[in-house]
Motif scaffolding. Structure first.
Motif, short mmCIF file in Angstrom:
data_model
loop_
_atom_site.label_atom_id
_atom_site.label_comp_id
_atom_site.label_asym_id
_atom_site.label_seq_id
_atom_site.Cartn_x
_atom_site.Cartn_y
_atom_site.Cartn_z
N VAL A 47 0.83 -1.20 0.00
CA VAL A 47 0.00 0.00 0.00
C VAL A 47 0.87 1.25 0.00
CG1 VAL A 47 -1.72 1.32 1.30
CG2 VAL A 47 -1.95 -1.17 1.08
N ASP A 48 1.92 1.28 0.83
CA ASP A 48 2.79 2.45 0.88
C ASP A 48 3.49 2.67 -0.46
OD1 ASP A 48 2.11 2.95 3.49
OD2 ASP A 48 3.78 1.79 4.32
N PHE A 49 3.85 1.59 -1.14
CA PHE A 49 4.49 1.69 -2.45
C PHE A 49 3.59 2.43 -3.44
CE2 PHE A 49 5.32 0.10 -6.73
CZ PHE A 49 6.70 0.19 -6.84
N HIS A 50 2.30 2.07 -3.45
CA HIS A 50 1.39 2.68 -4.41
C HIS A 50 0.97 4.09 -3.99
CE1 HIS A 50 0.93 -0.67 -7.15
NE2 HIS A 50 1.05 -1.44 -6.08
N ARG A 51 1.04 4.37 -2.72
CA ARG A 51 0.82 5.75 -2.29
C ARG A 51 2.01 6.61 -2.69
NH1 ARG A 51 -1.29 4.47 3.87
NH2 ARG A 51 -3.51 4.15 3.39
N ALA A 52 3.23 6.08 -2.50
CA ALA A 52 4.45 6.86 -2.76
C ALA A 52 4.60 7.20 -4.24
CB ALA A 52 5.67 6.09 -2.26
N LYS A 53 4.23 6.28 -5.11
CA LYS A 53 4.46 6.54 -6.54
C LYS A 53 3.56 7.65 -7.09
CE LYS A 53 1.37 3.11 -8.66
NZ LYS A 53 1.33 1.86 -9.48
N MET A 54 2.56 8.06 -6.30
CA MET A 54 1.66 9.13 -6.73
C MET A 54 2.13 10.51 -6.25
SD MET A 54 -0.53 7.62 -8.54
CE MET A 54 -1.13 5.95 -8.84
N VAL A 55 3.28 10.59 -5.57
CA VAL A 55 3.75 11.87 -5.04
C VAL A 55 4.04 12.86 -6.16
CG1 VAL A 55 5.66 12.99 -3.81
CG2 VAL A 55 4.61 10.91 -2.88
N CYS A 56 4.75 12.41 -7.19
CA CYS A 56 5.08 13.28 -8.32
C CYS A 56 5.50 12.41 -9.50
CB CYS A 56 6.20 14.26 -7.96
SG CYS A 56 7.77 13.45 -7.53
#
Length: 382
Positions: free
Chosen positions: A28-37
């Protein structure tokens, strides 16, 4: 040592450092992080991240908050939300907010697609009117009558299908107390009505399956209709078949057990075959057990089958998918969560489990046993 950039310049972090961070993140954190920029998204594509597509659970709690559960990590993720989840397709969820507006939401990136207001219905027979503000109440009237039926969004039931590659969407919804269905496709400015053909009324909007443009819905007198919604202005009836009602007390083992809960659900296989699934929870003074029975449509009747082969059935989604040991999708198994979703009139029986049809054994998840859950649904993020 070189100092790191300010927090407003995360996109300028060195790519090697970013990859090291991404490789250590949970799913979940991986897919949240990839949306940062855009830079982080590009880095995620170059990183061997967590396995993508493993079954996940979205769980509703009594106080209205939501959590995500990853069985492979045995980890629960907090999710603050005032939404009510109606249905899912991949990582996309159909939600209704406190203003009774519908959205399609990416559960990982929070990207939202707003749908037309519920009262925007193209119909010559019925008119849906919103009763002010945030009350979540509507009145549906026939064109020739002033009196109408009062409806509430807590009774809203819906299904969703998303084509991720084509960015295409289909939504079907209706109110529990109202026998009429509406549907929407990408590009439409209003909802269109599905005719009820006079005496055919829908039994329960909990028993709908949408796969692509194909809609399967059970009617009040236990017939099942298959409709195709791909036409621009009309829908097509493909077939109708009868499905008998189920008994609430049945013989089990050597004696009669009291059925504490039961449900009757539809599903569609990867090859497009229709399945009916009976599930019952039995209780005696000493034990509690759950059984599943599968029936496959053959011409104009149903025959009982005892295997899904190398597929797994996700009953919440109403579909089967190929088994995949690398993703934790077990073959010849049924992924189950509860008898009925978002039913406010009675307490649903929450029973998050995976049932193996070959061994007739149940796997449950002890780490969830202490959570006070109102509802739970399996979904597949891929």
């Amino acid at each position: 040592m070189e100092t790191l950039p300010n927090c407003d310049r995360w996109s300028e972090l060195p790519m090697d450092l970013l990859r090291c961070v991404f490789e250590r993140l949970s799913f979940v954190d991986f897919h949240r992080a990839k949306m940062v920029c855009s830079t982080w998204y590009l880095c995620s594509k170059q990183t061997l991240g967590p396995r993508y597509g493993s079954p996940l659970l979205i769980m509703s709690q009594e106080e209205g908050s939501y959590r995500l559960y990853n069985p492979e990590e045995d980890r629960v993720y907090e999710a603050k939300s005032n939404y009510r989840f109606l249905g899912s397709s991949g990582k996309w969820f159909l939600i209704v907010d406190s203003r009774s507006d519908l959205y399609i939401l990416n559960v990982f990136s929070s990207e939202r697609i707003r749908l037309p207001p519920l009262e925007t219905v193209k119909s010559s027979l019925y008119k849906l009117e919103r009763l002010g503000g945030d009350k979540g109440l509507f009145i549906e009237r026939e064109a020739t009558f002033s009196k109408g039926l009062c409806l509430a969004t807590k009774d809203l039931r819906a299904v969703l299908w998303v084509d991720e590659k084509k960015r295409d969407y289909v939504v079907v919804w209706g109110f529990e107390a109202c026998p009429y269905l509406r549907f929407w496709k990408k590009g439409d400015v209003r909802y269109r009505e599905i005719s009820t053909h006079g005496d055919v009324r829908y039994q329960s909007l909990n028993n709908m399956v949408l796969k692509g443009y194909s809609l399967y819905v059970q009617t009040e007198w236990s017939s099942i209709r298959h409709l195709v919604l791909s036409g621009r202005d009309i829908f097509e009836d493909v077939w109708t078949i009868y499905w008998p009602q189920m008994r609430t007390d049945v013989l089990f083992g050597t004696g009669v057990y009291k059925v504490s809960s039961y449900s009757n659900k539809m599903a569609v296989t990867t090859s497009g075959e229709l399945l009916m699934v009976k599930t019952k929870a039995y209780e005696s003074t000493s034990e509690r057990h759950r059984m599943f029975h599968l029936y496959k449509r053959l011409d104009n009747k149903f025959i009982e089958v005892d295997s899904l082969g190398d597929e797994a059935l996700f009953l919440d989604l109403g579909i089967t998918v190929p088994a995949d040991h690398t993703l934790g999708i077990e073959p010849n198994s049924i992924y189950f969560s509860c008898d009925e979703h978002f039913v406010h009139k009675r307490v649903s029986c929450i029973d998050i489990c995976v049932y193996n049809l070959a061994t007739k054994t149940i796997k449950r998840f002890p780490s969830l046993s202490n959570l006070k859950l109102k509802d739970a649904q399996w979904f597949l993020p891929s």
